[in-house]
Motif scaffolding. Structure first.
Motif, PDB file in Angstrom:
ATOM      1  N   THR A  86     -93.082  45.817  74.088  1.00  0.00           N
ATOM      2  CA  THR A  86     -92.302  46.495  73.054  1.00  0.00           C
ATOM      3  C   THR A  86     -90.907  46.818  73.593  1.00  0.00           C
ATOM      4  OG1 THR A  86     -94.244  47.465  71.981  1.00  0.00           O
ATOM      5  CG2 THR A  86     -92.145  48.575  71.630  1.00  0.00           C
ATOM      6  N   LEU A  87     -89.895  46.566  72.755  1.00  0.00           N
ATOM      7  CA  LEU A  87     -88.514  46.916  73.083  1.00  0.00           C
ATOM      8  C   LEU A  87     -88.042  47.975  72.096  1.00  0.00           C
ATOM      9  CD1 LEU A  87     -87.032  43.322  73.544  1.00  0.00           C
ATOM     10  CD2 LEU A  87     -88.112  44.785  75.279  1.00  0.00           C
ATOM     11  N   THR A  88     -87.203  48.879  72.552  1.00  0.00           N
ATOM     12  CA  THR A  88     -86.731  49.925  71.646  1.00  0.00           C
ATOM     13  C   THR A  88     -85.267  50.248  71.898  1.00  0.00           C
ATOM     14  OG1 THR A  88     -87.243  52.112  70.721  1.00  0.00           O
ATOM     15  CG2 THR A  88     -87.363  51.896  73.119  1.00  0.00           C
ATOM     16  N   LEU A  89     -84.611  50.649  70.834  1.00  0.00           N
ATOM     17  CA  LEU A  89     -83.290  51.264  70.909  1.00  0.00           C
ATOM     18  C   LEU A  89     -83.457  52.743  70.604  1.00  0.00           C
ATOM     19  CD1 LEU A  89     -81.121  48.713  68.853  1.00  0.00           C
ATOM     20  CD2 LEU A  89     -81.412  48.814  71.332  1.00  0.00           C
ATOM     21  N   SER A  90     -82.545  53.559  71.090  1.00  0.00           N
ATOM     22  CA  SER A  90     -82.550  54.964  70.676  1.00  0.00           C
ATOM     23  C   SER A  90     -82.042  55.038  69.246  1.00  0.00           C
ATOM     24  CB  SER A  90     -81.646  55.789  71.591  1.00  0.00           C
ATOM     25  OG  SER A  90     -80.288  55.408  71.401  1.00  0.00           O
ATOM     26  N   PRO A  91     -82.419  56.063  68.508  1.00  0.00           N
ATOM     27  CA  PRO A  91     -81.912  56.194  67.134  1.00  0.00           C
ATOM     28  C   PRO A  91     -80.391  56.180  67.066  1.00  0.00           C
ATOM     29  CG  PRO A  91     -83.746  57.691  67.463  1.00  0.00           C
ATOM     30  CD  PRO A  91     -83.440  57.098  68.812  1.00  0.00           C
ATOM     31  N   ILE A  92     -79.726  56.827  68.021  1.00  0.00           N
ATOM     32  CA  ILE A  92     -78.263  56.886  67.950  1.00  0.00           C
ATOM     33  C   ILE A  92     -77.642  55.512  68.211  1.00  0.00           C
ATOM     34  CG2 ILE A  92     -77.835  57.511  70.367  1.00  0.00           C
ATOM     35  CD1 ILE A  92     -75.718  59.501  69.232  1.00  0.00           C
ATOM     36  N   THR A  93     -78.294  54.697  69.045  1.00  0.00           N
ATOM     37  CA  THR A  93     -77.773  53.343  69.294  1.00  0.00           C
ATOM     38  C   THR A  93     -77.921  52.468  68.061  1.00  0.00           C
ATOM     39  OG1 THR A  93     -78.242  53.479  71.667  1.00  0.00           O
ATOM     40  CG2 THR A  93     -78.007  51.281  70.723  1.00  0.00           C
ATOM     41  N   LEU A  94     -79.107  52.461  67.452  1.00  0.00           N
ATOM     42  CA  LEU A  94     -79.303  51.658  66.246  1.00  0.00           C
ATOM     43  C   LEU A  94     -78.382  52.146  65.126  1.00  0.00           C
ATOM     44  CD1 LEU A  94     -80.743  49.421  64.703  1.00  0.00           C
ATOM     45  CD2 LEU A  94     -82.494  51.108  64.064  1.00  0.00           C
ATOM     46  N   GLN A  95     -78.251  53.436  65.011  1.00  0.00           N
ATOM     47  CA  GLN A  95     -77.346  53.987  63.990  1.00  0.00           C
ATOM     48  C   GLN A  95     -75.939  53.429  64.168  1.00  0.00           C
ATOM     49  OE1 GLN A  95     -75.067  58.175  63.354  1.00  0.00           O
ATOM     50  NE2 GLN A  95     -77.194  58.329  63.996  1.00  0.00           N
ATOM     51  N   GLN A  96     -75.445  53.416  65.404  1.00  0.00           N
ATOM     52  CA  GLN A  96     -74.092  52.949  65.656  1.00  0.00           C
ATOM     53  C   GLN A  96     -73.954  51.450  65.389  1.00  0.00           C
ATOM     54  OE1 GLN A  96     -71.798  55.116  66.107  1.00  0.00           O
ATOM     55  NE2 GLN A  96     -70.090  53.682  66.316  1.00  0.00           N
ATOM     56  N   VAL A  97     -74.998  50.680  65.720  1.00  0.00           N
ATOM     57  CA  VAL A  97     -74.964  49.240  65.449  1.00  0.00           C
ATOM     58  C   VAL A  97     -74.859  48.989  63.937  1.00  0.00           C
ATOM     59  CG1 VAL A  97     -76.308  47.101  65.540  1.00  0.00           C
ATOM     60  CG2 VAL A  97     -76.176  48.575  67.553  1.00  0.00           C
ATOM     61  N   ILE A  98     -75.661  49.710  63.155  1.00  0.00           N
ATOM     62  CA  ILE A  98     -75.605  49.547  61.695  1.00  0.00           C
ATOM     63  C   ILE A  98     -74.221  49.917  61.176  1.00  0.00           C
ATOM     64  CG2 ILE A  98     -76.513  50.398  59.488  1.00  0.00           C
ATOM     65  CD1 ILE A  98     -79.186  50.920  61.007  1.00  0.00           C
ATOM     66  N   VAL A  99     -73.707  51.056  61.624  1.00  0.00           N
ATOM     67  CA  VAL A  99     -72.398  51.516  61.147  1.00  0.00           C
ATOM     68  C   VAL A  99     -71.311  50.500  61.479  1.00  0.00           C
ATOM     69  CG1 VAL A  99     -70.598  53.254  61.524  1.00  0.00           C
ATOM     70  CG2 VAL A  99     -72.964  53.969  61.128  1.00  0.00           C
ATOM     71  N   LEU A 116     -81.814  46.153  54.620  1.00  0.00           N
ATOM     72  CA  LEU A 116     -83.239  45.885  54.403  1.00  0.00           C
ATOM     73  C   LEU A 116     -83.964  45.965  55.738  1.00  0.00           C
ATOM     74  CD1 LEU A 116     -85.521  44.875  52.487  1.00  0.00           C
ATOM     75  CD2 LEU A 116     -84.886  42.550  53.190  1.00  0.00           C
ATOM     76  N   THR A 117     -84.800  46.979  55.906  1.00  0.00           N
ATOM     77  CA  THR A 117     -85.514  47.133  57.171  1.00  0.00           C
ATOM     78  C   THR A 117     -86.969  46.704  57.024  1.00  0.00           C
ATOM     79  OG1 THR A 117     -86.239  48.657  58.900  1.00  0.00           O
ATOM     80  CG2 THR A 117     -85.908  49.605  56.707  1.00  0.00           C
ATOM     81  N   GLY A 118     -87.394  45.858  57.953  1.00  0.00           N
ATOM     82  CA  GLY A 118     -88.787  45.444  57.988  1.00  0.00           C
ATOM     83  C   GLY A 118     -89.653  46.366  58.822  1.00  0.00           C
ATOM     84  N   HIS A 119     -89.069  47.405  59.385  1.00  0.00           N
ATOM     85  CA  HIS A 119     -89.777  48.319  60.296  1.00  0.00           C
ATOM     86  C   HIS A 119     -89.589  49.755  59.830  1.00  0.00           C
ATOM     87  CE1 HIS A 119     -91.192  50.359  63.802  1.00  0.00           C
ATOM     88  NE2 HIS A 119     -89.995  50.615  64.306  1.00  0.00           N
ATOM     89  N   GLY A 120     -90.691  50.412  59.513  1.00  0.00           N
ATOM     90  CA  GLY A 120     -90.619  51.785  59.023  1.00  0.00           C
ATOM     91  C   GLY A 120     -90.060  52.756  60.035  1.00  0.00           C
ATOM     92  N   GLY A 121     -90.187  52.448  61.328  1.00  0.00           N
ATOM     93  CA  GLY A 121     -89.640  53.323  62.356  1.00  0.00           C
ATOM     94  C   GLY A 121     -88.125  53.407  62.339  1.00  0.00           C
ATOM     95  N   ASN A 122     -87.477  52.491  61.609  1.00  0.00           N
ATOM     96  CA  ASN A 122     -86.018  52.529  61.485  1.00  0.00           C
ATOM     97  C   ASN A 122     -85.542  53.446  60.355  1.00  0.00           C
ATOM     98  OD1 ASN A 122     -85.823  50.563  63.506  1.00  0.00           O
ATOM     99  ND2 ASN A 122     -85.674  48.865  62.073  1.00  0.00           N
ATOM    100  N   ASN A 123     -86.445  53.897  59.517  1.00  0.00           N
ATOM    101  CA  ASN A 123     -86.038  54.544  58.263  1.00  0.00           C
ATOM    102  C   ASN A 123     -85.117  55.742  58.453  1.00  0.00           C
ATOM    103  OD1 ASN A 123     -87.612  52.666  56.987  1.00  0.00           O
ATOM    104  ND2 ASN A 123     -89.156  54.090  56.250  1.00  0.00           N
ATOM    105  N   ALA A 124     -85.488  56.661  59.321  1.00  0.00           N
ATOM    106  CA  ALA A 124     -84.687  57.873  59.495  1.00  0.00           C
ATOM    107  C   ALA A 124     -83.291  57.527  60.002  1.00  0.00           C
ATOM    108  CB  ALA A 124     -85.381  58.837  60.456  1.00  0.00           C
ATOM    109  N   THR A 125     -83.225  56.552  60.894  1.00  0.00           N
ATOM    110  CA  THR A 125     -81.937  56.132  61.444  1.00  0.00           C
ATOM    111  C   THR A 125     -81.076  55.480  60.371  1.00  0.00           C
ATOM    112  OG1 THR A 125     -82.915  55.823  63.628  1.00  0.00           O
ATOM    113  CG2 THR A 125     -80.846  54.679  63.184  1.00  0.00           C
ATOM    114  N   VAL A 126     -81.684  54.644  59.530  1.00  0.00           N
ATOM    115  CA  VAL A 126     -80.941  53.989  58.460  1.00  0.00           C
ATOM    116  C   VAL A 126     -80.358  55.032  57.510  1.00  0.00           C
ATOM    117  CG1 VAL A 126     -81.105  52.448  56.470  1.00  0.00           C
ATOM    118  CG2 VAL A 126     -82.278  51.852  58.595  1.00  0.00           C
TER     119      VAL A 126
END
Length: 275
Positions: A86-99, A116-126
């Protein structure tokens, strides 16, 4: 004059092709995925591929009005990190990538974006990223969704497990339809499917609607799955994915018709009667 683009995927086009297509394709879809465990029988790219396939099908349905950016293949997956690979980004990193990705689209003229997120774990960050973008780019129309929640009514009818979710018969069926190479049918196993399969914290986490008490997946299931993937089928996957594409396409058709968002709100004051 109608335009027939060589591809709706931005990464497959040259910049002159994109420049020609841009006025005819006012909506950009940004697919998000994950690289994380999906039990014994599903590949780690399952969420990424589901997001890509749904985005592609929506773009084909609405062609040439929609373009699709490259997928973001790693998401927020800390709750799966006990499982190897499993690979992960921190919420703040994914948030910045999206922005920053959406800001790039905005700089090139796109004012309507669908994440469009295929992963529910991204929801709060999105949700946080979308809030930032609405503030930073006042003329941007931006919407977002997952995949399975768009067809939650069908999920409730087609799911046989009392507890479902990650790598369940629902997600596995979608994967079978999206890309058969994602699935090793002979290795699919039932996961935690009833409340009796959960420990005390797991039971509490799912006992009160509206109360969030997140748990790591190694605490919820020894195999990392919820629901019973052995009950999956391509037919169920087709019903779910096709309905998702139809519903998102319907939303985007209305999204396309929205007038430009104003950078400053227009307010109306109601005159007050003089005493």
């Amino acid at each position: 004059m109608p335009i027939a683009p060589r591809s709706h995927r931005l990464a497959d086009l040259t910049w002159p092709e994109i420049d020609d297509l841009r006025p005819h394709a006012p909506v950009a879809i940004v697919p998000l995925g994950a690289t994380e465990q999906h039990g014994h029988g599903l590949a780690q790219r399952t969420d990424t591929t589901r997001a890509e396939v749904v985005a592609d099908l929506v773009a084909q349905h609405l062609s040439p009005k929609v373009v699709v950016t490259p997928v973001i293949p790693v998401g927020v997956s800390e709750h799966h990190m006990a499982f190897p690979g499993t690979l992960t980004l921190s919420p703040i990193t994914l948030q910045q990538v999206i922005v920053e990705l959406v800001t790039s689209l905005h700089r090139h003229g796109w004012r309507k974006v669908y994440v469009l997120t295929g992963h529910g774990g991204n929801n709060a960050t999105v949700e946080v990223a979308v809030t930032r973008l609405r503030t930073d780019l006042p003329d941007l129309h931006i919407a977002w969704s997952g995949i399975t929640p768009v067809v939650s009514d069908l999920v409730s009818k087609l799911s046989e497990s009392r507890i479902g979710g990650h790598s369940s018969e629902i997600e596995t069926s979608q994967a079978m339809f999206a890309d058969p190479d994602l699935v090793l049918p002979e290795r699919l196993t039932p996961g935690s499917s009833t409340f009796d399969d959960l420990d005390q914290a797991g039971k509490l986490s799912r006992s009160r609607p509206g109360i969030h008490f997140p748990q790591s997946y190694h605490d919820l299931s020894k195999t990392g799955t919820l629901g019973d993937a052995t009950k999956s089928s391509v037919e169920i996957g087709a019903r779910l994915v096709e309905a998702t594409v139809e519903r998102i396409s319907g939303f985007l058709q209305d999204f396309l018709d929205l007038p430009e968002r104003q950078s400053a709100p227009t307010l109306t004051r109601i005159p007050q009667e003089t005493p």
